[in-house]
Motif scaffolding. Structure first.
Motif, mmCIF file in Angstrom:
data_model
loop_
_atom_site.group_PDB
_atom_site.id
_atom_site.type_symbol
_atom_site.label_atom_id
_atom_site.label_comp_id
_atom_site.label_asym_id
_atom_site.label_seq_id
_atom_site.Cartn_x
_atom_site.Cartn_y
_atom_site.Cartn_z
ATOM 1 N N PRO A 99 -12.416 6.759 -23.106
ATOM 2 C CA PRO A 99 -14.360 7.574 -23.030
ATOM 3 C C PRO A 99 -15.279 6.356 -23.924
ATOM 4 O O PRO A 99 -15.110 5.848 -24.444
ATOM 5 C CB PRO A 99 -14.772 8.416 -24.749
ATOM 6 N N PRO A 100 -16.643 6.721 -23.428
ATOM 7 C CA PRO A 100 -17.521 5.330 -23.899
ATOM 8 C C PRO A 100 -18.270 4.766 -24.400
ATOM 9 O O PRO A 100 -17.626 3.730 -24.654
ATOM 10 C CB PRO A 100 -18.608 5.745 -22.907
ATOM 11 N N CYS A 101 -18.044 5.598 -25.984
ATOM 12 C CA CYS A 101 -17.531 4.565 -26.888
ATOM 13 C C CYS A 101 -16.725 3.876 -27.488
ATOM 14 O O CYS A 101 -17.176 2.725 -27.988
ATOM 15 C CB CYS A 101 -17.773 5.788 -28.269
ATOM 16 N N PHE A 102 -14.750 4.543 -27.271
ATOM 17 C CA PHE A 102 -14.001 3.368 -27.854
ATOM 18 C C PHE A 102 -14.092 2.126 -26.125
ATOM 19 O O PHE A 102 -12.882 1.991 -27.404
ATOM 20 C CB PHE A 102 -12.972 3.999 -27.856
ATOM 21 N N LEU A 103 -14.420 3.055 -25.612
ATOM 22 C CA LEU A 103 -13.794 1.711 -24.338
ATOM 23 C C LEU A 103 -14.296 0.241 -24.650
ATOM 24 O O LEU A 103 -14.315 -0.492 -24.737
ATOM 25 C CB LEU A 103 -14.325 2.520 -22.825
ATOM 26 N N GLY A 104 -15.987 0.256 -25.570
ATOM 27 C CA GLY A 104 -16.604 -0.949 -25.680
ATOM 28 C C GLY A 104 -15.929 -1.675 -26.311
ATOM 29 O O GLY A 104 -15.419 -2.727 -26.501
ATOM 30 N N VAL A 105 -15.401 -0.387 -27.505
ATOM 31 C CA VAL A 105 -15.277 -1.009 -28.541
ATOM 32 C C VAL A 105 -13.254 -2.161 -28.135
ATOM 33 O O VAL A 105 -12.889 -2.905 -28.921
ATOM 34 C CB VAL A 105 -14.172 -0.388 -29.899
ATOM 35 N N LEU A 106 -12.704 -0.920 -27.377
ATOM 36 C CA LEU A 106 -11.822 -1.735 -26.840
ATOM 37 C C LEU A 106 -11.797 -2.907 -25.944
ATOM 38 O O LEU A 106 -11.094 -4.292 -26.263
ATOM 39 C CB LEU A 106 -10.940 -0.888 -26.055
ATOM 40 N N ARG A 107 -12.840 -3.202 -25.202
ATOM 41 C CA ARG A 107 -13.352 -4.680 -24.525
ATOM 42 C C ARG A 107 -13.551 -5.689 -25.299
ATOM 43 O O ARG A 107 -13.396 -7.100 -25.063
ATOM 44 C CB ARG A 107 -13.792 -3.681 -23.553
ATOM 45 N N LEU A 122 -12.057 2.837 -16.338
ATOM 46 C CA LEU A 122 -12.628 4.101 -16.219
ATOM 47 C C LEU A 122 -13.222 4.708 -17.542
ATOM 48 O O LEU A 122 -12.607 5.206 -18.856
ATOM 49 C CB LEU A 122 -11.744 4.893 -15.808
ATOM 50 N N ASP A 123 -14.558 5.278 -17.673
ATOM 51 C CA ASP A 123 -14.946 5.794 -18.877
ATOM 52 C C ASP A 123 -14.940 7.102 -19.220
ATOM 53 O O ASP A 123 -15.602 8.136 -18.567
ATOM 54 C CB ASP A 123 -16.498 5.333 -19.431
ATOM 55 N N LYS A 124 -13.317 7.589 -19.339
ATOM 56 C CA LYS A 124 -13.192 9.039 -19.205
ATOM 57 C C LYS A 124 -12.300 9.321 -20.265
ATOM 58 O O LYS A 124 -11.379 8.651 -20.905
ATOM 59 C CB LYS A 124 -12.378 9.546 -18.040
ATOM 60 N N ASP A 125 -12.557 10.438 -21.273
ATOM 61 C CA ASP A 125 -11.145 10.633 -22.414
ATOM 62 C C ASP A 125 -10.129 11.578 -21.492
ATOM 63 O O ASP A 125 -10.270 12.820 -21.143
ATOM 64 C CB ASP A 125 -11.785 11.085 -23.188
ATOM 65 N N LEU A 126 -9.248 11.202 -21.513
ATOM 66 C CA LEU A 126 -7.782 10.998 -20.712
ATOM 67 C C LEU A 126 -6.036 11.203 -22.037
ATOM 68 O O LEU A 126 -5.476 11.361 -21.505
ATOM 69 C CB LEU A 126 -7.612 10.658 -19.484
ATOM 70 N N SER A 127 -7.462 11.335 -23.120
ATOM 71 C CA SER A 127 -6.160 10.896 -24.468
ATOM 72 C C SER A 127 -4.080 11.904 -24.386
ATOM 73 O O SER A 127 -3.444 11.638 -24.476
ATOM 74 C CB SER A 127 -6.867 10.392 -25.666
ATOM 75 N N LYS A 128 -5.935 13.116 -23.889
ATOM 76 C CA LYS A 128 -4.351 14.592 -23.622
ATOM 77 C C LYS A 128 -3.828 14.765 -22.930
ATOM 78 O O LYS A 128 -3.675 15.830 -22.992
ATOM 79 C CB LYS A 128 -5.089 15.101 -25.010
ATOM 80 N N ALA A 129 -5.054 14.841 -21.710
ATOM 81 C CA ALA A 129 -4.012 14.537 -20.344
ATOM 82 C C ALA A 129 -2.760 14.744 -19.999
ATOM 83 O O ALA A 129 -1.777 13.809 -20.624
ATOM 84 C CB ALA A 129 -5.570 14.231 -19.563
ATOM 85 N N SER A 130 -1.923 15.705 -18.659
ATOM 86 C CA SER A 130 -0.662 15.188 -18.215
ATOM 87 C C SER A 130 -0.128 14.442 -17.851
ATOM 88 O O SER A 130 -1.603 13.740 -17.363
ATOM 89 C CB SER A 130 -0.413 16.674 -17.986
ATOM 90 N N LEU A 131 0.079 13.291 -17.667
ATOM 91 C CA LEU A 131 0.457 12.413 -16.995
ATOM 92 C C LEU A 131 0.306 12.331 -15.207
ATOM 93 O O LEU A 131 0.175 11.002 -14.909
ATOM 94 C CB LEU A 131 2.311 12.016 -17.165
ATOM 95 N N ASP A 132 -0.047 13.467 -14.917
ATOM 96 C CA ASP A 132 0.012 13.965 -13.413
ATOM 97 C C ASP A 132 -1.361 13.780 -13.739
ATOM 98 O O ASP A 132 -2.175 13.331 -12.792
ATOM 99 C CB ASP A 132 0.042 15.239 -13.071
ATOM 100 N N ASP A 133 -1.845 14.646 -14.531
ATOM 101 C CA ASP A 133 -3.666 13.716 -14.500
ATOM 102 C C ASP A 133 -4.205 12.778 -14.593
ATOM 103 O O ASP A 133 -5.197 12.116 -13.727
ATOM 104 C CB ASP A 133 -4.585 14.929 -15.241
#
Length: 142
Positions: A99-107, A122-133
């Motif tokens: 997600p945008p707020c954490f992406l900046g911290v990671l960078r 990619l500024d999207k929260d996929l942390s709980k998404a399936s491997l396929d997604d």
């Protein structure tokens, strides 16, 4: 060439490698404090929130100081794993998904040589998404 893909939020980071087009999960890091509410992080031993300190900090920064601090701690933990992969010559490219707020911290926490390996963010929260997604979301990012 091995591409590392980090899919994260402030409480969880999944580290994948991609050789050819297939993703393989290498690590799953969890930071429980990242799931807590601000009040849970700033309570004293008695369980009472120090309202004056919490309110003054929030008023001066306009956000949640304790949660930001926990995000910083976790981002540092994640980027240390990436640093080690780079130093060990296991990572040629890096894709960050958060997600945008954490992406900046990671960078911000990446060291300069590792930052140069970032080919996409990619500024999207996929942390709980399936491997396929996740695979679908990063499929065209090369």
């Amino acid at each position: 060439m091995t591409t590392y893909i980090v899919v994260a939020d402030a409480a969880r980071a999944r580290i994948f490698t991609r050789d050819a087009l297939q993703l393989e999960e290498q690590e799953n890091l969890v930071h429980g404090e990242g799931r807590l509410h601000e009040g849970d992080l700033v309570t004293g031993e008695t369980g009472a929130v120090d309202e004056s300190a919490a309110n003054s900090q929030r008023a001066s920064r306009g956000d949640s100081v304790a949660l930001d601090h926990e995000a910083d701690i976790f981002a540092k933990q994640v980027t240390e794993k990436l640093y080690q992969a780079r130093v060990d010559n296991r990572m040629d490219k890096l894709i960050l998904v958060a997600p945008p707020c954490f992406l900046g911290v990671l960078r911000d926490k990446l060291d300069a040589p590792t930052r140069k390996l970032v080919i996409h963010s990619l500024d999207k929260d996929l942390s709980k998404a399936s491997l396929d997604d996740i695979q679908q979301a990063v499929r065209d990012l090369r």
